[in-house]
Scaffold this motif. Structure first.
Motif, PDB file in Angstrom:
ATOM      1  N   PRO A  18      39.051  41.938  30.753  1.00 10.92           N
ATOM      2  CA  PRO A  18      39.393  40.896  29.783  1.00 10.92           C
ATOM      3  C   PRO A  18      39.996  39.648  30.415  1.00 10.92           C
ATOM      4  N   PHE A  19      40.858  39.807  31.411  1.00  9.57           N
ATOM      5  CA  PHE A  19      41.474  38.654  32.054  1.00  9.57           C
ATOM      6  C   PHE A  19      40.430  37.788  32.739  1.00  9.57           C
ATOM      7  N   GLN A  20      39.450  38.433  33.364  1.00 12.16           N
ATOM      8  CA  GLN A  20      38.397  37.675  34.041  1.00 12.16           C
ATOM      9  C   GLN A  20      37.499  36.956  33.029  1.00 12.16           C
ATOM     10  N   LEU A  21      37.215  37.648  31.923  1.00  9.96           N
ATOM     11  CA  LEU A  21      36.411  37.016  30.875  1.00  9.96           C
ATOM     12  C   LEU A  21      37.164  35.839  30.259  1.00  9.96           C
ATOM     13  N   TYR A  22      38.483  35.996  30.118  1.00 13.07           N
ATOM     14  CA  TYR A  22      39.324  34.919  29.585  1.00 13.07           C
ATOM     15  C   TYR A  22      39.263  33.697  30.504  1.00 13.07           C
ATOM     16  N   LEU A  23      39.354  33.940  31.802  1.00 15.21           N
ATOM     17  CA  LEU A  23      39.303  32.825  32.764  1.00 15.21           C
ATOM     18  C   LEU A  23      37.944  32.127  32.751  1.00 15.21           C
ATOM     19  N   LYS A  24      36.911  32.865  32.321  1.00 11.48           N
ATOM     20  CA  LYS A  24      35.571  32.286  32.246  1.00 11.48           C
ATOM     21  C   LYS A  24      35.343  31.539  30.937  1.00 11.48           C
ATOM     22  N   GLY A  25      36.360  31.556  30.050  1.00  9.36           N
ATOM     23  CA  GLY A  25      36.243  30.776  28.828  1.00  9.36           C
ATOM     24  C   GLY A  25      36.275  31.545  27.525  1.00  9.36           C
ATOM     25  N   PHE A 102      53.571  48.547  53.572  1.00  6.20           N
ATOM     26  CA  PHE A 102      52.235  48.922  53.142  1.00  6.20           C
ATOM     27  C   PHE A 102      51.523  47.703  52.570  1.00  6.20           C
ATOM     28  N   LYS A 103      50.197  47.723  52.666  1.00  7.08           N
ATOM     29  CA  LYS A 103      49.394  46.586  52.225  1.00  7.08           C
ATOM     30  C   LYS A 103      49.504  46.407  50.713  1.00  7.08           C
ATOM     31  N   VAL A 104      49.593  45.160  50.294  1.00 11.48           N
ATOM     32  CA  VAL A 104      49.673  44.844  48.869  1.00 11.48           C
ATOM     33  C   VAL A 104      48.341  45.231  48.216  1.00 11.48           C
ATOM     34  N   PRO A 105      48.355  46.161  47.263  1.00 14.38           N
ATOM     35  CA  PRO A 105      47.097  46.648  46.675  1.00 14.38           C
ATOM     36  C   PRO A 105      46.542  45.722  45.598  1.00 14.38           C
ATOM     37  N   GLN A 106      45.255  45.875  45.312  1.00 20.27           N
ATOM     38  CA  GLN A 106      44.650  45.146  44.195  1.00 20.27           C
ATOM     39  C   GLN A 106      45.052  45.839  42.891  1.00 20.27           C
ATOM     40  N   LEU A 107      44.963  45.128  41.789  1.00 19.11           N
ATOM     41  CA  LEU A 107      45.524  45.619  40.535  1.00 19.11           C
ATOM     42  C   LEU A 107      44.498  45.914  39.441  1.00 19.11           C
ATOM     43  N   TYR A 108      43.223  45.709  39.710  1.00 20.69           N
ATOM     44  CA  TYR A 108      42.235  45.975  38.669  1.00 20.69           C
ATOM     45  C   TYR A 108      41.995  47.468  38.480  1.00 20.69           C
ATOM     46  N   ASN A 109      41.811  47.863  37.236  1.00 18.17           N
ATOM     47  CA  ASN A 109      41.528  49.250  36.842  1.00 18.17           C
ATOM     48  C   ASN A 109      42.621  50.226  37.255  1.00 18.17           C
ATOM     49  N   LEU A 110      43.863  49.760  37.219  1.00 19.16           N
ATOM     50  CA  LEU A 110      44.987  50.658  37.492  1.00 19.16           C
ATOM     51  C   LEU A 110      45.063  51.785  36.470  1.00 19.16           C
ATOM     52  N   LYS A 111      44.638  51.507  35.253  1.00 21.19           N
ATOM     53  CA  LYS A 111      44.726  52.489  34.177  1.00 21.19           C
ATOM     54  C   LYS A 111      44.011  53.790  34.537  1.00 21.19           C
ATOM     55  N   ASP A 112      43.007  53.698  35.385  1.00 23.53           N
ATOM     56  CA  ASP A 112      42.195  54.871  35.698  1.00 23.53           C
ATOM     57  C   ASP A 112      42.786  55.733  36.811  1.00 23.53           C
ATOM     58  N   VAL A 165      53.064  45.489  30.948  1.00 24.30           N
ATOM     59  CA  VAL A 165      52.327  46.748  31.053  1.00 24.30           C
ATOM     60  C   VAL A 165      50.987  46.642  30.326  1.00 24.30           C
ATOM     61  N   ALA A 166      50.965  45.995  29.181  1.00 28.18           N
ATOM     62  CA  ALA A 166      49.716  45.814  28.434  1.00 28.18           C
ATOM     63  C   ALA A 166      48.709  45.001  29.248  1.00 28.18           C
ATOM     64  N   PHE A 167      49.199  43.945  29.898  1.00 28.03           N
ATOM     65  CA  PHE A 167      48.308  43.120  30.726  1.00 28.03           C
ATOM     66  C   PHE A 167      47.735  43.925  31.885  1.00 28.03           C
ATOM     67  N   LEU A 168      48.592  44.661  32.591  1.00 28.03           N
ATOM     68  CA  LEU A 168      48.149  45.440  33.746  1.00 28.03           C
ATOM     69  C   LEU A 168      47.235  46.588  33.331  1.00 28.03           C
ATOM     70  N   THR A 169      47.521  47.182  32.172  1.00 27.23           N
ATOM     71  CA  THR A 169      46.770  48.355  31.732  1.00 27.23           C
ATOM     72  C   THR A 169      45.415  47.996  31.141  1.00 27.23           C
ATOM     73  N   PHE A 170      45.396  47.019  30.263  1.00 21.76           N
ATOM     74  CA  PHE A 170      44.163  46.692  29.538  1.00 21.76           C
ATOM     75  C   PHE A 170      43.555  45.349  29.940  1.00 21.76           C
ATOM     76  N   GLY A 171      44.407  44.357  30.200  1.00 19.47           N
ATOM     77  CA  GLY A 171      43.887  43.044  30.561  1.00 19.47           C
ATOM     78  C   GLY A 171      43.168  43.035  31.895  1.00 19.47           C
ATOM     79  N   LEU A 172      43.530  43.958  32.773  1.00 14.18           N
ATOM     80  CA  LEU A 172      42.922  44.002  34.111  1.00 14.18           C
ATOM     81  C   LEU A 172      41.968  45.185  34.281  1.00 14.18           C
ATOM     82  N   ARG A 173      41.564  45.782  33.172  1.00 12.70           N
ATOM     83  CA  ARG A 173      40.665  46.941  33.274  1.00 12.70           C
ATOM     84  C   ARG A 173      39.237  46.561  32.887  1.00 12.70           C
ATOM     85  N   ASP A 174      38.342  46.732  33.836  1.00 18.24           N
ATOM     86  CA  ASP A 174      36.910  46.565  33.585  1.00 18.24           C
ATOM     87  C   ASP A 174      36.393  47.923  33.089  1.00 18.24           C
TER      88      ASP A 174
END
Length: 205
Positions: A18-25, A102-112, A165-174
């Motif tokens: 959703p966040f990526q789609l939002y950035l696309k308009g 430790f390396k800073v991890p990416q945050l997409y699909n953390l919910k899974d 938490v809502a943003f990280l859980t759902f906004g960043l989940r493909d």
């Protein structure tokens, strides 16, 4: 085999969150609470200080005091008290200044993910956010002087934590990553277990 797996993994990209789609308009791609969480991510919560770039990660190595694999609540394999892997980057560079970084991890699909932190010491995204919000290290072996400068209390309210938490859980989940799953493999066996016995067990064609 390792190079083939790495080449495939590089094609599995979370690019319909959703966040990526939002950035696309698509201004309706995120809920209001997710939008508020996104604002916090890049402002008061200061998550964007370390989680930068398209994948919301970075090439930085930071110490934020998380427990190592020996403290993992799940059974782990071949973890020893003096395992260099517990030292993070320091176990590789042999430089004590890099210990527990430790390396800073990416945050997409953390919910899974079933667990969080390099030692799997946390079970939910909310636990991670609360940990970062309080900024109290849980690993006594990590010296205060070694902690990342960004690891400081953020003073978020419970409501703001909910938003983040809502943003990280759902906004960043493909939710459509199964689009990368091939419909078949050359052997004719099942996916993802490419072996004859799995074909019998799963009954795939």
């Amino acid at each position: 085999a390792g190079l083939a797996i790495a080449a495939y993994e590089r094609t599995v990209m979370s690019n319909e969150a959703p966040f990526q789609l939002y950035l696309k308009g698509d201004l309706n791609a995120m809920s209001n609470i997710e939008k508020e969480g996104a604002k916090l991510f890049f402002t008061k919560a200061e998550c964007g200080t370390c989680h930068t770039g398209p994948a919301l990660n970075s090439m930085q190595f930071n110490a934020i005091g998380l427990k190592d694999m020996l403290d993992c609540p799940e059974p782990t394999l071949n973890t020893k008290e003096n395992d260099p892997a517990n030292l993070g980057r320091g176990g590789f560079t042999k430089n004590s200044a890099d210990n527990y970084k430790f390396k800073v991890p990416q945050l997409y699909n953390l919910k899974d993910s079933p667990h969080y932190g390099h030692g799997a010491s946390m079970k939910t995204i909310r636990e991670v956010v609360r940990y970062k919000n309080l900024a109290i290290p849980e690993n006594p072996n990590v010296l205060a002087s070694a902690l990342a400068a960004e690891f400081i209390p953020q003073n978020l309210t419970d409501s703001q934590i909910d938003d983040l938490v809502a943003f990280l859980t759902f906004g960043l989940r493909d939710p459509y990553l199964d689009r990368y799953e091939p419909t078949s493999v050359l052997s004719g066996n099942c996916i993802p277990a490419n072996d004859p016995m799995s074909k019998v067990d799963l009954g795939c064609e």
